[in-house]
Design a protein around this motif. Structure first.
Motif, PDB file in Angstrom:
ATOM      1  N   ARG A 219       0.861  -1.195   0.000  1.00  0.00           N
ATOM      2  CA  ARG A 219       0.000   0.000   0.000  1.00  0.00           C
ATOM      3  C   ARG A 219       0.891   1.237   0.000  1.00  0.00           C
ATOM      4  NH1 ARG A 219      -4.198   0.428   4.558  1.00  0.00           N
ATOM      5  NH2 ARG A 219      -4.980   2.056   3.171  1.00  0.00           N
ATOM      6  N   CYS A 220       1.069   1.780  -1.177  1.00  0.00           N
ATOM      7  CA  CYS A 220       1.986   2.912  -1.344  1.00  0.00           C
ATOM      8  C   CYS A 220       1.221   4.143  -1.813  1.00  0.00           C
ATOM      9  CB  CYS A 220       3.059   2.528  -2.377  1.00  0.00           C
ATOM     10  SG  CYS A 220       4.083   3.906  -2.927  1.00  0.00           S
ATOM     11  N   GLY A 221       1.367   5.238  -1.125  1.00  0.00           N
ATOM     12  CA  GLY A 221       0.844   6.520  -1.598  1.00  0.00           C
ATOM     13  C   GLY A 221       1.852   7.038  -2.614  1.00  0.00           C
ATOM     14  N   ASP A 222       1.513   6.919  -3.895  1.00  0.00           N
ATOM     15  CA  ASP A 222       2.486   7.112  -4.977  1.00  0.00           C
ATOM     16  C   ASP A 222       2.488   8.582  -5.429  1.00  0.00           C
ATOM     17  OD1 ASP A 222       3.571   7.361  -7.623  1.00  0.00           O
ATOM     18  OD2 ASP A 222       3.333   5.209  -7.905  1.00  0.00           O
ATOM     19  N   VAL A 223       3.600   9.235  -5.180  1.00  0.00           N
ATOM     20  CA  VAL A 223       3.671  10.673  -5.424  1.00  0.00           C
ATOM     21  C   VAL A 223       3.664  11.006  -6.925  1.00  0.00           C
ATOM     22  CG1 VAL A 223       6.200  10.977  -5.423  1.00  0.00           C
ATOM     23  CG2 VAL A 223       4.726  12.681  -4.358  1.00  0.00           C
ATOM     24  N   PHE A 224       4.215  10.125  -7.732  1.00  0.00           N
ATOM     25  CA  PHE A 224       4.252  10.370  -9.182  1.00  0.00           C
ATOM     26  C   PHE A 224       2.849  10.187  -9.789  1.00  0.00           C
ATOM     27  CE2 PHE A 224       4.611   8.663 -13.482  1.00  0.00           C
ATOM     28  CZ  PHE A 224       5.300   9.684 -14.118  1.00  0.00           C
ATOM     29  N   MET A 225       2.134   9.135  -9.346  1.00  0.00           N
ATOM     30  CA  MET A 225       0.741   8.948  -9.796  1.00  0.00           C
ATOM     31  C   MET A 225      -0.084  10.180  -9.426  1.00  0.00           C
ATOM     32  SD  MET A 225       0.003   5.675 -10.867  1.00  0.00           S
ATOM     33  CE  MET A 225      -1.562   4.982 -10.366  1.00  0.00           C
ATOM     34  N   THR A 226       0.169  10.676  -8.220  1.00  0.00           N
ATOM     35  CA  THR A 226      -0.622  11.798  -7.712  1.00  0.00           C
ATOM     36  C   THR A 226      -0.344  13.064  -8.520  1.00  0.00           C
ATOM     37  OG1 THR A 226      -0.404  10.761  -5.544  1.00  0.00           O
ATOM     38  CG2 THR A 226      -1.243  13.018  -5.588  1.00  0.00           C
ATOM     39  N   ALA A 227       0.929  13.289  -8.832  1.00  0.00           N
ATOM     40  CA  ALA A 227       1.269  14.469  -9.639  1.00  0.00           C
ATOM     41  C   ALA A 227       0.677  14.329 -11.042  1.00  0.00           C
ATOM     42  CB  ALA A 227       2.787  14.626  -9.705  1.00  0.00           C
ATOM     43  N   SER A 228       0.684  13.098 -11.589  1.00  0.00           N
ATOM     44  CA  SER A 228       0.086  12.871 -12.907  1.00  0.00           C
ATOM     45  C   SER A 228      -1.414  13.154 -12.851  1.00  0.00           C
ATOM     46  CB  SER A 228       0.291  11.420 -13.370  1.00  0.00           C
ATOM     47  OG  SER A 228       1.647  11.093 -13.385  1.00  0.00           O
ATOM     48  N   LEU A 229      -2.052  12.750 -11.752  1.00  0.00           N
ATOM     49  CA  LEU A 229      -3.491  13.015 -11.604  1.00  0.00           C
ATOM     50  C   LEU A 229      -3.744  14.525 -11.557  1.00  0.00           C
ATOM     51  CD1 LEU A 229      -6.380  11.977 -11.221  1.00  0.00           C
ATOM     52  CD2 LEU A 229      -5.973  11.911  -8.751  1.00  0.00           C
ATOM     53  N   ALA A 230      -2.893  15.241 -10.839  1.00  0.00           N
ATOM     54  CA  ALA A 230      -3.077  16.701 -10.749  1.00  0.00           C
ATOM     55  C   ALA A 230      -2.959  17.328 -12.138  1.00  0.00           C
ATOM     56  CB  ALA A 230      -2.042  17.302  -9.800  1.00  0.00           C
ATOM     57  N   ALA A 231      -1.932  16.921 -12.896  1.00  0.00           N
ATOM     58  CA  ALA A 231      -1.730  17.504 -14.235  1.00  0.00           C
ATOM     59  C   ALA A 231      -2.890  17.131 -15.156  1.00  0.00           C
ATOM     60  CB  ALA A 231      -0.397  17.033 -14.812  1.00  0.00           C
ATOM     61  N   SER A 232      -3.341  15.893 -15.049  1.00  0.00           N
ATOM     62  CA  SER A 232      -4.446  15.446 -15.905  1.00  0.00           C
ATOM     63  C   SER A 232      -5.776  16.082 -15.495  1.00  0.00           C
ATOM     64  CB  SER A 232      -4.568  13.914 -15.859  1.00  0.00           C
ATOM     65  OG  SER A 232      -3.858  13.349 -16.931  1.00  0.00           O
ATOM     66  N   ALA A 233      -5.962  16.271 -14.202  1.00  0.00           N
ATOM     67  CA  ALA A 233      -7.215  16.906 -13.747  1.00  0.00           C
ATOM     68  C   ALA A 233      -7.280  18.346 -14.263  1.00  0.00           C
ATOM     69  CB  ALA A 233      -7.325  16.852 -12.225  1.00  0.00           C
ATOM     70  N   GLU A 234      -6.137  19.021 -14.294  1.00  0.00           N
ATOM     71  CA  GLU A 234      -6.121  20.379 -14.869  1.00  0.00           C
ATOM     72  C   GLU A 234      -6.483  20.319 -16.357  1.00  0.00           C
ATOM     73  OE1 GLU A 234      -6.024  23.156 -13.453  1.00  0.00           O
ATOM     74  OE2 GLU A 234      -4.938  22.970 -11.553  1.00  0.00           O
ATOM     75  N   ALA A 235      -5.921  19.323 -17.051  1.00  0.00           N
ATOM     76  CA  ALA A 235      -6.212  19.181 -18.487  1.00  0.00           C
ATOM     77  C   ALA A 235      -7.693  18.901 -18.700  1.00  0.00           C
ATOM     78  CB  ALA A 235      -5.362  18.062 -19.086  1.00  0.00           C
ATOM     79  N   LEU A 236      -8.248  18.032 -17.855  1.00  0.00           N
ATOM     80  CA  LEU A 236      -9.675  17.697 -17.992  1.00  0.00           C
ATOM     81  C   LEU A 236     -10.543  18.916 -17.668  1.00  0.00           C
ATOM     82  CD1 LEU A 236     -11.930  15.729 -18.582  1.00  0.00           C
ATOM     83  CD2 LEU A 236     -11.618  14.718 -16.316  1.00  0.00           C
ATOM     84  N   ALA A 237     -10.123  19.700 -16.687  1.00  0.00           N
ATOM     85  CA  ALA A 237     -10.886  20.915 -16.358  1.00  0.00           C
ATOM     86  C   ALA A 237     -10.918  21.861 -17.570  1.00  0.00           C
ATOM     87  CB  ALA A 237     -10.265  21.613 -15.148  1.00  0.00           C
ATOM     88  N   ARG A 238      -9.767  22.004 -18.243  1.00  0.00           N
ATOM     89  CA  ARG A 238      -9.739  22.891 -19.433  1.00  0.00           C
ATOM     90  C   ARG A 238     -10.659  22.341 -20.533  1.00  0.00           C
ATOM     91  NH1 ARG A 238      -4.124  23.292 -17.807  1.00  0.00           N
ATOM     92  NH2 ARG A 238      -3.566  21.507 -19.107  1.00  0.00           N
TER      93      ARG A 238
END
Ligand code: DGY
Length: 414
Positions: A219-238
């Motif tokens: 059970r790993c809180g994956d910082v790279f997955m999380t940063a990818s989600l942030a970048a993608s969520a911004e893209a999806l918002a646009r």
């Protein structure tokens, strides 16, 4: 579908295919969209996009039968897939695909716009799943249950997680990968035993999101997955802004902010790098890897970004005097854990160079983006399209003709 590589990876991998669609869009937007028919066609009822959609090709281990996902109620009928996910770069790639299509004008632009309208709600379900199923404790870091979910399978960042896994009954391992790549460039049998063990733990609870955390050893809180989600969520918002879905745009901006906050909170004040979170141990881990530079993927704090940029371009990473090209290895050559030929334990990955360059451009850092592009293209000029490269010699390793490495060259050149 485009397979991830001709022999070693004869199926469709989720994040590979997302990246590949960007390269294909330069040649044909219609063809690029075909990739997404398979990606989205495999979306589970929960919203998850599975990490592999299997083609009719038996020469891969672990194949559909080993995955055991035929018992998963959320898997769409008739689609053979694995039961885990991969980094959520999908929205970021679709935004890029659409931009490429629009630049072509005419029919390509029309197709791209129609595709975007169709993709937005599917991406929304995918992101919502990730928040719901993989951020249950609200820490904000996306929780993963297998190194394969990170895409960085055997990175030393996962050693503390794998080390505690005892495999009581080792299984026979038909390592088809070793037919096509040298064993010194691939994960070990010991690592594979643990990989299969984790799949078995998910099978035991029928891949149900609510039951996995209680049984899974990883059970790993994956910082790279999380940063990818942030970048993608911004893209999806646009994209949601463009399709006129104000509620979704607001939801995705909030999701991005939540993820970015967790990425920035993980930064070790001493090293300046982002850290994963060990849910079983209850603390952040301290292995330095390319994932440590996740703030460069999602931005959000100028001082943190500037510090990570300085370290990344400095003498331990891109500027290391032994590097063949000024590109970031997956583990610093100065790190005793670095094994420069072994998969995610040291080699340079072209797709990482592309992703960091893309995110640098998004954040207005054209100097970093063009540095990565130039050096990345110099490396790929061998036309081998290695899956990964030896940092000191520039030798292509792993699979050759890796489709996402070719995509990086195609996108940079057009
Ligand atoms: C492999 O087969 O090495 C893949 O990375 C698993 O997803």
């Amino acid at each position: 579908m485009v397979t991830a590589a001709p022999h070693l990876y004869p199926h469709q991998w989720s994040w590979d295919a997302a990246f590949v669609s960007v390269g294909l869009a330069h040649l044909s937007v219609a063809r690029a969209i075909v990739e997404w028919d398979t990606i989205f066609g495999a979306q589970w009822a929960t919203g998850m996009l599975p990490h592999i959609v299997f083609a009719d090709e038996p020469d891969y281990f672990p194949g559909f039968g080993v995955w055991g996902t035929e018992i998963a109620a959320a898997r769409p009928d008739g689609v053979e897939s694995s039961g885990i996910c991969q980094p959520p770069v999908h929205a970021l790639c679709i935004e890029q695909l659409v931009a490429i299509g629009r630049a072509q004008g005419g029919e390509a632009a029309e197709r791209a716009d129609a595709f975007m309208a169709d993709a937005v709600p599917r991406l929304a379900r995918w992101h919502a799943w990730m928040s719901r199923a993989r951020d249950r404790e609200g820490i904000g870091l996306v929780e993963i249950h297998h190194g394969w979910e990170s895409g960085m399978d055997n990175s030393p960042r996962f050693d503390p997680f794998y080390e505690r896994i005892e495999v009581a009954t080792p299984k026979a391992l038909p390592r088809t990968d070793l037919k096509y790549a040298d064993a010194s460039e691939r994960p070990s049998d010991r690592e594979y035993q643990r990989y299969i063990h984790l799949i078995d733990q998910m099978i035991a609870v029928e891949f149900e999101d609510d039951r996995i955390p209680a049984v899974i050893d990883f059970r790993c809180g994956d910082v790279f997955m999380t940063a990818s989600l942030a970048a993608s969520a911004e893209a999806l918002a646009r994209m949601a802004d463009e399709t006129g879905d104000a509620d979704l745009a607001a939801t995705e901006r909030a999701r991005a902010e939540h993820a970015r906050t967790a990425v920035l909170a993980s930064v070790d004040p001493t090293t300046g790098l982002c850290r994963d979170y060990d849910y079983h141990a209850g603390h952040h881990t301290d292995v330095a890897s390319i994932a440590g530079f996740s703030a460069l993927i999602c931005g959000g704090d100028d001082a943190v970004v500037a510090r990570q940029r300085a370290i990344l371009t400095g003498p331990q990473w891109m500027g290391h005097p032994d590097n063949r090209y000024p590109l970031p290895p997956s583990i610093s050559l100065d790190d005793p854990a670095c094994r420069p030929r072994e998969y995610w334990r040291g080699p340079v990955w072209p797709i990482m160079n592309w992703l960091f360059a893309h995110c640098a451009l998004q954040q207005g850092d054209t100097a970093l983006a063009s540095g990565l592009r130039e050096a990345g293209l110099a490396q790929l000029a061998d036309e081998e399209f290695g899956e990964y490269y030896e940092p000191r010699t520039g030798e292509p390793l792993g699979s050759h003709q890796q489709s996402w490495s070719a995509m990086a060259a195609l996108d940079w050149l057009t």
